[in-house]
Structure formats: structure tokens, C-alpha cells
Design a protein around this motif. Sequence first.
Motif, PDB file in Angstrom:
ATOM      1  N   ARG A 227      13.807  16.571 -15.318  1.00  7.77           N
ATOM      2  CA  ARG A 227      14.823  15.610 -14.859  1.00  7.77           C
ATOM      3  C   ARG A 227      16.020  15.692 -15.810  1.00  7.77           C
ATOM      4  O   ARG A 227      15.853  15.691 -17.044  1.00  7.77           O
ATOM      5  CB  ARG A 227      14.270  14.191 -14.823  1.00  7.77           C
ATOM      6  N   ILE A 228      17.222  15.753 -15.232  1.00 15.56           N
ATOM      7  CA  ILE A 228      18.443  15.920 -16.021  1.00 15.56           C
ATOM      8  C   ILE A 228      19.453  14.860 -15.596  1.00 15.56           C
ATOM      9  O   ILE A 228      19.733  14.694 -14.402  1.00 15.56           O
ATOM     10  CB  ILE A 228      19.054  17.323 -15.802  1.00 15.56           C
ATOM     11  N   ALA A 229      20.002  14.136 -16.570  1.00 20.45           N
ATOM     12  CA  ALA A 229      21.043  13.146 -16.302  1.00 20.45           C
ATOM     13  C   ALA A 229      21.889  12.993 -17.557  1.00 20.45           C
ATOM     14  O   ALA A 229      21.411  13.217 -18.676  1.00 20.45           O
ATOM     15  CB  ALA A 229      20.443  11.804 -15.905  1.00 20.45           C
ATOM     16  N   GLN A 230      23.146  12.626 -17.362  1.00 25.21           N
ATOM     17  CA  GLN A 230      24.016  12.405 -18.510  1.00 25.21           C
ATOM     18  C   GLN A 230      23.587  11.140 -19.249  1.00 25.21           C
ATOM     19  O   GLN A 230      23.294  10.116 -18.636  1.00 25.21           O
ATOM     20  CB  GLN A 230      25.473  12.270 -18.064  1.00 25.21           C
ATOM     21  N   SER A 231      23.566  11.233 -20.571  1.00 25.72           N
ATOM     22  CA  SER A 231      23.211  10.081 -21.391  1.00 25.72           C
ATOM     23  C   SER A 231      24.464   9.266 -21.687  1.00 25.72           C
ATOM     24  O   SER A 231      25.361   9.722 -22.391  1.00 25.72           O
ATOM     25  CB  SER A 231      22.571  10.538 -22.708  1.00 25.72           C
ATOM     26  N   GLU A 232      24.532   8.058 -21.149  1.00 21.11           N
ATOM     27  CA  GLU A 232      25.701   7.207 -21.351  1.00 21.11           C
ATOM     28  C   GLU A 232      25.680   6.520 -22.706  1.00 21.11           C
ATOM     29  O   GLU A 232      26.717   6.071 -23.200  1.00 21.11           O
ATOM     30  CB  GLU A 232      25.776   6.149 -20.236  1.00 21.11           C
ATOM     31  N   ASN A 233      24.504   6.417 -23.318  1.00 25.63           N
ATOM     32  CA  ASN A 233      24.373   5.669 -24.567  1.00 25.63           C
ATOM     33  C   ASN A 233      24.388   6.554 -25.806  1.00 25.63           C
ATOM     34  O   ASN A 233      24.178   6.052 -26.914  1.00 25.63           O
ATOM     35  CB  ASN A 233      23.071   4.849 -24.541  1.00 25.63           C
ATOM     36  N   THR A 234      24.616   7.849 -25.621  1.00 27.71           N
ATOM     37  CA  THR A 234      24.618   8.771 -26.750  1.00 27.71           C
ATOM     38  C   THR A 234      25.940   9.522 -26.774  1.00 27.71           C
ATOM     39  O   THR A 234      26.392  10.025 -25.745  1.00 27.71           O
ATOM     40  CB  THR A 234      23.459   9.788 -26.630  1.00 27.71           C
ATOM     41  N   THR A 235      26.556   9.595 -27.942  1.00 28.78           N
ATOM     42  CA  THR A 235      27.835  10.297 -28.063  1.00 28.78           C
ATOM     43  C   THR A 235      27.870  11.137 -29.334  1.00 28.78           C
ATOM     44  O   THR A 235      27.176  10.848 -30.320  1.00 28.78           O
ATOM     45  CB  THR A 235      29.029   9.313 -28.110  1.00 28.78           C
ATOM     46  N   ALA A 236      28.693  12.165 -29.286  1.00 29.03           N
ATOM     47  CA  ALA A 236      29.065  12.942 -30.471  1.00 29.03           C
ATOM     48  C   ALA A 236      30.568  13.166 -30.373  1.00 29.03           C
ATOM     49  O   ALA A 236      31.115  13.270 -29.270  1.00 29.03           O
ATOM     50  CB  ALA A 236      28.312  14.265 -30.515  1.00 29.03           C
ATOM     51  N   THR A 237      31.233  13.238 -31.515  1.00 23.09           N
ATOM     52  CA  THR A 237      32.694  13.371 -31.516  1.00 23.09           C
ATOM     53  C   THR A 237      33.110  14.608 -32.291  1.00 23.09           C
ATOM     54  O   THR A 237      32.739  14.777 -33.456  1.00 23.09           O
ATOM     55  CB  THR A 237      33.367  12.129 -32.132  1.00 23.09           C
ATOM     56  N   ILE A 238      33.869  15.467 -31.632  1.00 15.96           N
ATOM     57  CA  ILE A 238      34.354  16.706 -32.224  1.00 15.96           C
ATOM     58  C   ILE A 238      35.873  16.644 -32.307  1.00 15.96           C
ATOM     59  O   ILE A 238      36.537  16.134 -31.397  1.00 15.96           O
ATOM     60  CB  ILE A 238      33.880  17.928 -31.397  1.00 15.96           C
TER      61      ILE A 238
END
Length: 257
Positions: A227-238
Amino acid sequence: MVRSFKSLAFVASPSEDAQNALRDLEARYGLTPPEEADVIVALGGDGFMLQTLHQTMNSGKLVYGMNRGSVGFLMNRYSIEDLEDRISEAVANVLHPLEMQTVDADGNRFRALAINEVYLFRQSYQAAKLQVVVDGRVRLDELICDGLLVATPAGSTAYNLSAHGPILPLEAPLLALTPVSAFRPRRWRGALLPNRVTVDLSILEAEKRPVNAVADHREVKSVVHVRIAQSENTTATILSDPDHSWSDRILSEQFSN
């Protein structure tokens, strides 16, 4: 917008070029432990940048990369000069990774995050046979292929592009669903999906046609469901230099030879 920050930490891949750069930069700007810095400067290639982004997810830390590897698509140009000014003026790109949830042949469950893509590929000489479900609706009863990947805009210029998938602008609210060597349906070349959807992939004839799943660099063998879905509660900043922003790099890829 000028960014203020307190301290820099430097991390580097094991390559000779990256380690030499690490020593030079620490001699110039000082040595701060990564856990105490608010900006992490990553020295290496794209693979090392992905590792660094995974390690800093939800930490609030900003990651600024400088290329001491090969391709370096995710990296800024390397220079020891004026680094603090460059970081102050850099553009921040906030990334929401994909979340991969798998069940393997023994019933074990595994979760991993992917900034670039989630990729399924055949484990043996026989092609994989997959059922593709999007938001609970069967879209492909049976896809026979060497592999299938779901790519983010950030990862659309990586393996997705090599598999002839579309390049997605960084701001596009889309995911690329791209097959690798699709045999049936023969003319199916993939799909563009809204980034809010959930994709369920069931492996058909799993014992006869075993399949592995990979989220960036985390691999799970002999999966039966993914199962694949975007994680709305996880972020990384580049961070990217304003004269060579990440959005501009992705746009430029669409006009390169």
C-alpha cells in the motif's frame, strides 16, 4: 527572503572527494554536531542526500547539499566560499514522502518512507503479475511486467525517468505510476495520479512470481501486498541556490538531450 540560522553541521559520504571537502569546510566554519545544528550541509551525491533527508525528517532541520558525488541532481555546486551567505539566501523545498506499507509471504508487516519512489520488481526470471487498485477501485485486474513504481515529483527525474515515466514539476500535486517493461496490457504506459490517492498493489501468483518492494533504499523481499500513500504528517526540507532552484532543475530536464 534572507534566512537566519545559528549553526551548521557537516556530514559526508565515504568517498575521498566528500571526505576532503568535509575537512576543508570544518576547518573554515567549525565543527558542530548534527544534533545541535539547525542546518545540515551534506557532501556527496544524490544517494547520500536521500540518506540525510531520511535522517532529518520531522526534525525541523534544513538540509543543504553540495555535490561531491557523480550526478548530484539534488545537490548545489560545491564551493567553500561564502557558504553562510548562500544558505541564508537559499530556497526551501518542503517534501512529503510516500509511505510504503507491505505484507510479505510470511505475514510480516513493514513500513518505510520514500522521497523518490516506491518500486516493485520481479525477483525471478518470470515477469511479475500485479493487480492495481487506486482508492479502492480496481484499475488493472492484471498487469504483467518487470516492475512498477510510484514516483513523487522529487523522484520523477530519477528511476522513473529512466523507465520512460513523466517528469513532474516540483509543485505539481501528482504522482507518476510507471511500469517497467509492461507485457500486458502491452500498450499501457502508466498514469498520472493525484497525490492524495492510496495505491494498493496485490501480487498475483506470488509463489510462482515472487516480487520485492523498495522505498528509496529500504527493500522488502517476497511481498504479497503493498500500500502506497503520501505521508501528510512527515516532512523533510531541502535547500537550493536561488540561481539554480530545484524547480528550475526539473524544468531543465524536460529540455535536455
